[in-house]
Design an enzyme around this catalytic site. Sequence first.
Site, PDB file in Angstrom:
ATOM      1  N   GLU A  76     -16.409  -0.598  23.973  1.00 47.40           N
ATOM      2  CA  GLU A  76     -17.544  -0.339  23.074  1.00 47.40           C
ATOM      3  C   GLU A  76     -18.166   1.056  23.173  1.00 47.40           C
ATOM      4  OE1 GLU A  76     -19.804  -3.912  23.942  1.00 47.40           O
ATOM      5  OE2 GLU A  76     -19.199  -4.781  22.011  1.00 47.40           O
ATOM      6  N   TYR A  84       0.830  -1.206   0.000  1.00 47.31           N
ATOM      7  CA  TYR A  84       0.000   0.000   0.000  1.00 47.31           C
ATOM      8  C   TYR A  84       0.861   1.251   0.000  1.00 47.31           C
ATOM      9  CZ  TYR A  84      -3.739  -3.184   1.452  1.00 47.31           C
ATOM     10  OH  TYR A  84      -4.646  -4.202   1.535  1.00 47.31           O
TER      11      TYR A  84
END
Length: 422
Positions: A402, A325
Amino acid sequence: MDATTAAPLAATPLATLLAAPRPASLTDLLAEARAALPDIVAVRRRLHRVPEVGLHLPATQAIVVEELRALGLEPRPGTSTSSVTAVVEGAHPGPTILLRADMDGLPLTEETGLPFASETPGTMHACGHDTHMAMLLGAAGLLVERREQLAGRVLLMFQPGEEGYHGARFMLDEGLLDRPAGEDVNGAFALHISTKYASGTVDYRPGAMLVAADFISLTIRGRGGHASAPHETIDPITVAAEIVLALQSMVTRRVDVFDPAVVTIARIAAGTTNNIIPETAFVEGTIRTASAATRAAVHAGVRRVVEGICAAHGATPELEITAGYPVTLNDDAFTAFAAGVAAEMVGADAVLEMRAPIMGAEDFSYVLQRVPGAMFFVGARPPEEDPATAPQNHSNRVIHHEPALAVGAALYAAVALRHLAG
Ligand SMILES: [Zn+2]
């Protein structure tokens, strides 16, 4: 602004007020994302149980498609991979912003002990791409309810194969930025969750955010013979040893220390026993660079060192440098804009500029080569974890906090709302 309570606007016809995009309150947006957190977490856990690796992720794709349809959107599956796109049309004309989430897991066996851990041994969402999909779906929900504030449209990009499979490039090759909705994209934004940073923070930098990753594969061809008579051979092992060290000298002598590069030889293989000089030695490793100029200079340097040392000793190199990349380059103006949006939403103290790029690589770089935009990190280190020892992304023990997903969902939506504020 609320049109029903603002006295000076009372004389304005209601139709005009309704037609004009209203500026979004980002604190309200964050509060709404926090209220939606149980739903965002439920989707995240559903995805976390069924990780898939690579470009073809049928179970993952099915969940994303189902969730987009539940929002009233029209998901479009990719043709060459399991990608999904969808468009949130604003109520007013304008350009398009692209928001991206990657979808793939990693080949690891999860050892977090979480009740919603991977149900597939040998596969895990260890880089948090499950959270990216859940955050982007959460953002889509927030945006669908705010079409009236959008002058333009939001192109949602769900891409497989980030972990080395060039998934973003497949989507670009399929015409992501060419077909209707894609052609007007004038900004692109991605988030990556990370336990490197405290939960709820937003972490970013202008310029190089992540680096280019390329790979060296070298066979040194000598001439084998008896280990007691090296003068009658061309010993590829001494040549390999010289090359490994000379590459380190090349990096420190030829590369600007403020435009960093890493060259690591991670594997050498040669020989069979203690009294034979082998015919060949095999060397492989990786090159990491933070700018296109240094990338080209280091590639040239590796070739020069390898060819020069082999020539000096009469050996023959077979060198391959495989391009991975490119550098993930955040656009300065877009980065300043998105950092401002983040600061307005979560407070300036929680928006932190990174000192240096991360030496990993990311295929959102392909999108950023075509469209000005940025990738930011969302911190998700659980508060009870020590920053020095918290398992990182790509660990089979990593646990993302979370509640940070509400920040990520709101930030995706906020960047789109402000970019398309008209
Ligand atoms: Zn990742």
